[in-house]
Design an enzyme around this catalytic site. Structure first.
Site, PDB file in Angstrom:
ATOM      1  N   ASN A   1       8.169  -5.415   0.003  1.00 17.96           N
ATOM      2  CA  ASN A   1       8.030  -4.262   0.882  1.00 17.96           C
ATOM      3  C   ASN A   1       6.525  -4.114   1.104  1.00 17.96           C
ATOM      4  O   ASN A   1       5.830  -3.578   0.250  1.00 17.96           O
ATOM      5  CB  ASN A   1       8.607  -3.003   0.236  1.00 17.96           C
TER       6      ASN A   1
ATOM      7  N   ARG B   1       5.331  10.885  -2.397  1.00 19.34           N
ATOM      8  CA  ARG B   1       5.026  10.684  -0.972  1.00 19.34           C
ATOM      9  C   ARG B   1       6.305  10.821  -0.133  1.00 19.34           C
ATOM     10  O   ARG B   1       7.248  10.051  -0.301  1.00 19.34           O
ATOM     11  CB  ARG B   1       4.442   9.280  -0.819  1.00 19.34           C
TER      12      ARG B   1
ATOM     13  N   PRO C   1       0.788  -1.229   0.000  1.00 17.64           N
ATOM     14  CA  PRO C   1       0.000   0.000   0.000  1.00 17.64           C
ATOM     15  C   PRO C   1       0.821   1.281   0.000  1.00 17.64           C
ATOM     16  O   PRO C   1       1.816   1.395   0.733  1.00 17.64           O
ATOM     17  CB  PRO C   1      -0.819  -0.097   1.297  1.00 17.64           C
ATOM     18  N   ASN C   2       0.385   2.196  -0.826  1.00 17.50           N
ATOM     19  CA  ASN C   2       0.923   3.567  -0.938  1.00 17.50           C
ATOM     20  C   ASN C   2       2.281   3.663  -1.628  1.00 17.50           C
ATOM     21  O   ASN C   2       2.769   4.767  -1.866  1.00 17.50           O
ATOM     22  CB  ASN C   2       0.997   4.243   0.460  1.00 17.50           C
TER      23      ASN C   2
ATOM     24  N   ASP D   1       0.752 -14.956   7.773  1.00 14.43           N
ATOM     25  CA  ASP D   1       0.374 -16.361   7.542  1.00 14.43           C
ATOM     26  C   ASP D   1       0.662 -16.778   6.101  1.00 14.43           C
ATOM     27  O   ASP D   1       1.104 -17.903   5.857  1.00 14.43           O
ATOM     28  CB  ASP D   1      -1.111 -16.580   7.863  1.00 14.43           C
TER      29      ASP D   1
ATOM     30  N   SER E   1      12.973   3.017   4.145  1.00 13.31           N
ATOM     31  CA  SER E   1      13.439   3.784   5.300  1.00 13.31           C
ATOM     32  C   SER E   1      13.936   2.839   6.392  1.00 13.31           C
ATOM     33  O   SER E   1      13.643   1.635   6.352  1.00 13.31           O
ATOM     34  CB  SER E   1      12.288   4.642   5.839  1.00 13.31           C
TER      35      SER E   1
ATOM     36  N   TYR F   1      11.278   8.574   1.564  1.00 12.57           N
ATOM     37  CA  TYR F   1      11.214   7.437   0.638  1.00 12.57           C
ATOM     38  C   TYR F   1      11.947   7.655  -0.683  1.00 12.57           C
ATOM     39  O   TYR F   1      11.973   6.763  -1.524  1.00 12.57           O
ATOM     40  CB  TYR F   1       9.746   7.069   0.379  1.00 12.57           C
TER      41      TYR F   1
ATOM     42  N   HIS G   1       3.357  -3.884   9.766  1.00 13.51           N
ATOM     43  CA  HIS G   1       3.263  -3.656  11.201  1.00 13.51           C
ATOM     44  C   HIS G   1       2.069  -4.327  11.864  1.00 13.51           C
ATOM     45  O   HIS G   1       2.022  -4.396  13.089  1.00 13.51           O
ATOM     46  CB  HIS G   1       3.240  -2.142  11.469  1.00 13.51           C
TER      47      HIS G   1
ATOM     48  N   HIS H   1      12.589  -2.562   3.368  1.00 15.87           N
ATOM     49  CA  HIS H   1      11.993  -1.241   3.613  1.00 15.87           C
ATOM     50  C   HIS H   1      12.943  -0.168   3.112  1.00 15.87           C
ATOM     51  O   HIS H   1      14.162  -0.267   3.323  1.00 15.87           O
ATOM     52  CB  HIS H   1      11.718  -1.028   5.106  1.00 15.87           C
TER      53      HIS H   1
ATOM     54  N   GLU I   1      12.232  -9.429   3.304  1.00 16.53           N
ATOM     55  CA  GLU I   1      11.519  -8.187   3.640  1.00 16.53           C
ATOM     56  C   GLU I   1      12.428  -6.982   3.386  1.00 16.53           C
ATOM     57  O   GLU I   1      13.583  -6.990   3.818  1.00 16.53           O
ATOM     58  CB  GLU I   1      11.127  -8.261   5.128  1.00 16.53           C
TER      59      GLU I   1
ATOM     60  N   ARG J   1      12.250   5.028  13.393  1.00 16.09           N
ATOM     61  CA  ARG J   1      11.095   5.917  13.173  1.00 16.09           C
ATOM     62  C   ARG J   1      10.067   5.765  14.307  1.00 16.09           C
ATOM     63  O   ARG J   1      10.424   5.376  15.410  1.00 16.09           O
ATOM     64  CB  ARG J   1      10.517   5.633  11.786  1.00 16.09           C
TER      65      ARG J   1
ATOM     66  N   ALA K   1       2.765  -0.382   5.218  1.00 19.24           N
ATOM     67  CA  ALA K   1       2.260  -0.423   6.597  1.00 19.24           C
ATOM     68  C   ALA K   1       1.704  -1.790   6.995  1.00 19.24           C
ATOM     69  O   ALA K   1       1.578  -2.079   8.194  1.00 19.24           O
ATOM     70  CB  ALA K   1       1.204   0.663   6.781  1.00 19.24           C
TER      71      ALA K   1
HETATM   72  C1  DQA Z   1       7.966   1.357   4.446  1.00 14.65           C
HETATM   73  C2  DQA Z   1       7.876   1.696   5.932  1.00 14.65           C
HETATM   74  C3  DQA Z   1       6.451   1.538   6.436  1.00 14.65           C
HETATM   75  O1  DQA Z   1       6.378   1.872   7.823  1.00 14.65           O
HETATM   76  C4  DQA Z   1       5.522   2.457   5.679  1.00 14.65           C
HETATM   77  O2  DQA Z   1       4.188   2.270   6.101  1.00 14.65           O
HETATM   78  C5  DQA Z   1       5.648   2.326   4.199  1.00 14.65           C
HETATM   79  C6  DQA Z   1       6.980   2.167   3.628  1.00 14.65           C
HETATM   80  C7  DQA Z   1       9.385   1.624   3.892  1.00 14.65           C
HETATM   81  O3  DQA Z   1       9.637   1.203   2.770  1.00 14.65           O
HETATM   82  O4  DQA Z   1      10.197   2.295   4.533  1.00 14.65           O
HETATM   83  O5  DQA Z   1       4.667   2.418   3.471  1.00 14.65           O
HETATM   84  O6  DQA Z   1       7.710  -0.024   4.278  1.00 14.65           O
END
Ligand code: DQA
Length: 146
Positions: free
Chosen positions: A71, A17, A9-10, A84, A99, A22, A77, A97, A95, A104, A74
């Protein structure tokens, strides 16, 4: 070797963003950046804002790919459903990320998926995906040699 890179997402908003957090690359630019590092590894890219669609893609990927770099945004979290799906996944998952989530807000310090992933790369921006693919390729080669 075929690896699927999933963004949650996002992450379709990359470049617009919070670029200070990012980075300035769009998702397409990020995908091209990663692709350019690899000649022998076949990469495919998938992004969705929907938890269920990401889970469906992981299920399908098990018979189509050798590994997954994800990635989950959110979902990292709090999504036990994603956890699962990764736990049930028969191919290795790494995994990533952009950032450094450990540095954070406290809710970002928790990943419910780390435990079921091969490992986590966090805080290296777009290059984190490159490291993720390299780590996965190393793991897959080792798995196949065992
Ligand atoms: C993220 C970190 C997450 O906390 C955040 O919700 C994201 C991006 C990262 O790539 O740093 O959407 O996964």
């Amino acid at each position: 070797m075929k690896i699927l890179i999933i963004n949650g997402p996002n992450l379709n908003l990359l470049g617009k963003r919070n670029p200070d957090i990012y980075g300035h690359r769009s998702l397409n630019e990020l995908n091209t950046f990663v692709k350019d590092y690899f000649k022998k590894v076949k990469l495919e890219f998938y992004q969705s804002n929907h938890e269920g669609d990401i889970i469906d893609r992981i299920h399908q990927a098990m018979t189509q790919f050798d590994g997954i770099v994800i990635n989950p945004g959110a979902l990292t979290h709090y999504s036990y459903a994603l956890r699962d799906a990764i736990e049930a996944c028969t191919i290795p998952v790494v995994e990533v990320h952009l950032s450094n989530v450990a540095a954070r807000e406290s809710f970002r310090n928790i990943s419910v998926i780390s435990e079921v992933c091969q490992g986590t790369i966090s805080g290296f921006g777009a290059y984190g995906y490159v490291i993720g693919v390299q780590a996965l390729a190393h793991k897959i080669k080792r798995l196949n040699n065992d």
